[in-house]
Design an enzyme around this catalytic site. Structure first.
Site, PDB file in Angstrom:
ATOM      1  N   CYS A   1       0.831  -1.212   0.000  1.00  9.46           N
ATOM      2  CA  CYS A   1       0.000   0.000   0.000  1.00  9.46           C
ATOM      3  C   CYS A   1       0.859   1.253   0.000  1.00  9.46           C
ATOM      4  CB  CYS A   1      -0.929  -0.013   1.215  1.00  9.46           C
ATOM      5  SG  CYS A   1      -1.921   1.479   1.339  1.00  9.46           S
TER       6      CYS A   1
ATOM      7  N   CYS B   1      -0.414   4.115   2.107  1.00  5.11           N
ATOM      8  CA  CYS B   1      -0.223   3.947   3.557  1.00  5.11           C
ATOM      9  C   CYS B   1       1.242   4.193   3.935  1.00  5.11           C
ATOM     10  CB  CYS B   1      -0.575   2.530   4.010  1.00  5.11           C
ATOM     11  SG  CYS B   1      -2.055   1.849   3.307  1.00  5.11           S
ATOM     12  N   ASP B   2       2.171   3.699   3.148  1.00  6.35           N
ATOM     13  CA  ASP B   2       3.570   3.634   3.579  1.00  6.35           C
ATOM     14  C   ASP B   2       4.539   4.483   2.758  1.00  6.35           C
ATOM     15  OD1 ASP B   2       2.740   1.794   5.484  1.00  6.35           O
ATOM     16  OD2 ASP B   2       3.023   0.102   4.135  1.00  6.35           O
TER      17      ASP B   2
END
Ligand code: NAP
Length: 336
Positions: free
Chosen positions: A142, A145-146
């Protein structure tokens, strides 16, 4: 883990909708307008896969919208139409009894005359031992997300579909250089995304290679390089990166029903062609859980609409055939 919900919800519903992506929320809008008073259980990732994307440019009527905003609006729409939205996760679903029984993570238990399954899909992994070892420590599925953790660093993305290309483009916001590694010499992604990828100055593509191994440090656990193999010659090469994003597609989230419903094409819930009817009467499936071909937000929403209409018709046909009287069972109950 989902949080348990402080609001009250019925212990019995005519229509239980499981999942909160475009399929689930659209089913909730239609079922509410059909006066079925549906209850929707959101699941572990309220809003589904679109909450971990950024720009959505193919939702009709909106030239561009952020994925999370689109899902917030869909939830608000379903609530405004009268659906009960429950922030909880179904941990067990018994489709062998009537009414159907759902057990929730909070400890609550619900029964339903009909069910719409809209649990979607989840990211697939390569299955390498070193991928597992570094998951969360340089290996991710992701970028939204990261990606932030890779400011000024070099990263790689594995895959050649829309997700891989979108992840690579998104990562250019942070990383100095992004390398897309694809196992073939042409991409599966939409042409417009391919064009953006191929002309981006921060992105390079390594064609015809697959990932053999992730290597890095044990203390602290962190990724340092990838070992790649040329799929035609077998030649091995190394690539220094601080992170790798695996974007090789999605698998249907069928855990609740895989032993109860007919599946096909590697785990997708089978529906009668042109409908959302599954192998158990009264159980309907919509979106990525059943669609192995299109898998778009808009097609999922369309199937959510179909599922609500199919459920409405099925409930109308069977309301005299021994289904419990919903009015008698609609006592609200406080969840734990
Ligand atoms: P996908 O289209 O199935 O693409 C998966 C990619 O991963 C393919 O390029 C595939 O290679 C590669 N791959 C699969 N297994 C692999 C393995 N073991 N090792 C190396 N590579 C592997 O999946 P997706 O990109 O996640 O997209 C899923 C669906 O969502 C699609 O229908 C897509 O259109 C849709 N989607 C749409 C948007 C959008 O419209 N903006 C955004 C994201 C996703 P091959 O090409 O060689 O098979």
């Amino acid at each position: 883990m989902s949080a348990s919900n402080s609001e009250t919800h019925p212990t019995h519903t005519r229509l239980l909708i499981i999942g909160s992506g475009p399929a689930g929320y659209t089913a909730a809008v239609y079922a509410s307008r059909a006066m079925l008073e549906p209850v929707l259980i959101q699941g572990m990732q309220p809003g589904g896969q679109l909450t971990i994307t950024t720009d959505v440019e193919n939702w009709p009527g909106l030239t561009e919208v952020q994925g999370p905003d689109l899902m917030v609006n869909m939830e608000a729409h379903a609530r405004a139409m009268g659906a009960t939205i429950v922030t909880d996760t179904v941990t067990r679903l018994d489709l062998s009894v009537r009414p159907f029984v759902a057990e929730l993570d909070s400890g609550a238990r619900m029964t339903a005359d009909a069910v719409v399954l809209a649990t979607g899909a989840q990211a697939r992994w390569l299955g390498l031992p070193t991928e597992e070892k570094f998951k969360g420590f340089g290996v991710s599925a992701c970028a939204t997300c990261d990606g932030f953790f890779y400011r000024g660093k070099r990263v790689a993305v594995i895959g050649g579909g829309n997700t891989a290309v979108e992840e690579a483009l998104y990562l250019t916001n942070f990383a100095d250089k992004v390398t897309l590694i694809h196992r073939r010499d042409s991409l599966r992604a939409e042409k417009i995304l391919q064009a953006r990828l191929l002309r981006h100055p921060k992105i390079e593509v390594i064609w015809d290679h697959d990932l053999q191994e992730v290597q890095g440090s044990d203390k602290p656990l962190s990724v340092e390089r990838l070992v790649l193999r040329h799929v035609k010659t077998g030649a091995i090469r190394e690539l220094d990166v601080a992170g790798v994003f695996v974007a090789i597609g999605h698998a249907p989230a069928n855990e609740l029903v895989k032993d109860q419903l007919e599946l096909h094409n590697g785990g997708y819930v089978k529906v009668e062609p042109g409908t959302t009817r599954t192998s158990i009467p009264g159980v309907f499936a919509a979106g990525d859980l059943t669609d192995h071909v299109y898998r778009q937000a808009v097609t999922s929403a369309g199937m959510g609409c179909m599922a609500a209409l199919d459920a409405e018709r099925w409930l109308a046909e069977h309301s005299d055939a021994g289904l419990p009287d919903p009015a008698a069972a609609m006592e609200p109950a406080e969840t734990v």
